[in-house]
Structure formats: C-alpha cells, structure tokens
Scaffold this active site. Sequence first.
Site, short mmCIF file in Angstrom:
data_model
loop_
_atom_site.label_atom_id
_atom_site.label_comp_id
_atom_site.label_asym_id
_atom_site.label_seq_id
_atom_site.Cartn_x
_atom_site.Cartn_y
_atom_site.Cartn_z
N PRO A 115 -27.21 24.10 -28.17
CG PRO A 115 -25.73 25.55 -27.09
CD PRO A 115 -25.78 24.32 -27.94
N PRO A 116 -30.00 26.17 -28.33
CG PRO A 116 -32.29 26.03 -27.94
CD PRO A 116 -30.98 25.45 -27.52
N GLY A 144 -26.33 31.64 -30.97
CA GLY A 144 -25.46 32.02 -32.08
C GLY A 144 -24.62 30.88 -32.60
CG LEU A 145 -23.13 28.15 -30.38
CD1 LEU A 145 -23.02 27.17 -29.21
CD2 LEU A 145 -21.73 28.56 -30.86
CB SER A 198 -32.08 28.74 -36.97
OG SER A 198 -32.33 29.34 -35.76
CB ALA A 214 -27.92 22.76 -37.38
CG ASP A 219 -25.63 30.91 -39.23
OD1 ASP A 219 -24.57 31.53 -39.45
OD2 ASP A 219 -26.34 31.12 -38.24
C1 MEV Z 1 -25.53 34.76 -37.64
O1 MEV Z 1 -24.93 33.52 -37.29
C2 MEV Z 1 -24.58 35.58 -38.41
C3 MEV Z 1 -25.10 36.94 -38.86
O2 MEV Z 1 -24.06 37.49 -39.65
C4 MEV Z 1 -26.38 36.84 -39.66
C5 MEV Z 1 -26.19 36.15 -41.01
O3 MEV Z 1 -25.09 36.14 -41.55
O4 MEV Z 1 -27.20 35.66 -41.53
C6 MEV Z 1 -25.34 37.87 -37.69
#
Ligand code: MEV
Length: 306
Positions: A88-89, A92-93, A96, A98, A139
């Site tokens: 799911p975009p 926070g998973l 982007s 991936a 990420d």
């Molecule tokens: C995003 O998944 C995690 C953050 O710490 C941003 C990053 O580390 O680039 C909020």
Amino acid sequence: MRVPARGRAGGKVILLGEHAVVYGRPAVASGIPLGLTVEVTAGRGPALRADAPFLADDPRLPALLARAAEAVGLDPAEVVGTVESELPPGRGLGSSAALAVATLRACAAAAGRVLGRDDELALGRRLEALFHGTPSGIDPAAAALGGCFRFVCGEPPQVTPLAIARPLPLVVAFGDAPRSTAAAVAGLRARWDAERDAVETLLDATAAVAEAGAAAAVSGDLDALGAAMDENQRLLAALGVSSPEVEALVAEARRAGALGAKLTGGGAGGAVIALARDPEPVAAALRRGGSRALVIAVGAVGEGGS
Ligand code: MEV
C-alpha cells in the site's frame, strides 16, 4: 537490451529509530514479505506505468525510470516499464524505496548487469530522493537487503545485519488515507531548526532505545523489544510525528495484548506495528476498528529483499 527484464524489491518496517536516523542516530529495520515488481521492455520512453491509484499519475515515475536507466548505461528514451505492487503506498511501508530499487534492478537486468550491494544502496538512495527530499537511505537498504538490520546513515551507510534469535511476530495495521513522509520529515526539520537542543535530546534518547531494542531482538527478548517500541513511540509523539489515529491504533493494540506498539516510517498517520506473541487477536481487534491489519513475521535474513 535484454528485455523484457524484471526487478523485484521488498517493503520494510522500521522497528525502532525512524526520523532520528535522518539525524545520524542508529535505527533498526526489517524487510517485509510484501514487495513490488517492475518489468521493463523496449519502447518510446521513459514511461513507467503503475495501476495503483496513488501512483498512476505520478509525474515522478518517468523521471525515476530515466535516472535508473541512465545509471546502468541504458538510453532512457528507449525504455518503458510497468509496476505491479503488493505494497500500500503512502503508509510508511517503503513503497517508494521498493519502487526505486526494483526499477534499478529491472534496468540493470535489461543492461545485462548485476549491481553490487553498495551500488544498490547508493543508487537506491539517490532515486528515493525523488520521492522524499532528504532520505537517510534506510528504506532502500531494506528494499535491497531484506532481513533485520541496524542502520546508520552516511556515505557509505553502516548496515549491520542482525542475527535475531527468532522471527519477530508483528501486526502491521493501516487505514485508508495515504500521507506524506516528505511532509513529516520537513515538519521535524523545521522544529529542529527552531528548538535544536530539545529535539537533539529526544533524538539521543531515541538512539539509546534503538540500541536497547536491537540487543533485545538479537537475544530474542520480546518483552524488552516491546518495551523499547513503546518508549520509541512516546519519543516519536514528543517529536511531533505521531497523530491521533496512530495513538488510537497503538492504544488498541496494547489493550489487545501487544507487547509494544508504535508508528513505523514517516508517521503523521500511516502504518502502526505491534509486536505480539499471539498476533491474531491483536490484528482482529485492529480490524474491528476499521483498519487493515496484516500478520507477518520479520527478520529472517534475506527476507523481502529480492
Ligand atoms: C521513512 O521510512 C523513515 C524516515 O526516517 C525518513 C528516512 O529515514 O529517510 C522518516
């Protein structure tokens, strides 16, 4: 070109230390079994098509494909691609990152190349920056590596795989509304500019919690890891990157028996993770409240990465 060529990369959860990691503190993340695949072929490019509504009209997609193609020596004007995603975009998973790593892998395969880990990490971070301005690189590291690892940003980043005692049983819950990691990162940066000492104190406390949690994950002490996640959530709220929806999900998960729960990724909405010996009742409680809730086990080496 060797086409059609495919690249796959996984999403991620940050177990401890998001946001603080942008400021040089250590964080702990893991790849997850959900991911996405990019297929590239020859055509009038650069064009990258995704069916997911959130991505379908995103003008950054052709730019991503162009940069990935150039990075491996292909002519972007001759490459087109499609994206198939299980992630799911905007939750926070790691969708982007991936997407960045999968596009890079697909282009590399089309160019007849296999990129080494360091190249994938560096290029993945550069490509992810198209989606949010100053990423730490955690990420794309999760997308490239999978498994559970400790991460400190830098050029190159320090990436230390964690040999955890056993896979971690997690519930990942999220609602319908996507949110922006870039906005959450920028909001904290404004606060850091305005109140640097106070924010630095919270970032240092986050670093200590991340180190304690990493040790707990390695030794298999789920109670201590859960306590670290709870403390991390308290610090994230103090940093201003939580939200009422996140707080409600975290409270519900704890009531349903989670050992610890917190936001994961950019926050300000988005996904929540809950650690639980018996995750199904926790997931059921969160679903009753209207969220989507997945039960996953994370941390096995190589999981999610490719
Ligand atoms: C995003 O998944 C995690 C953050 O710490 C941003 C990053 O580390 O680039 C909020």
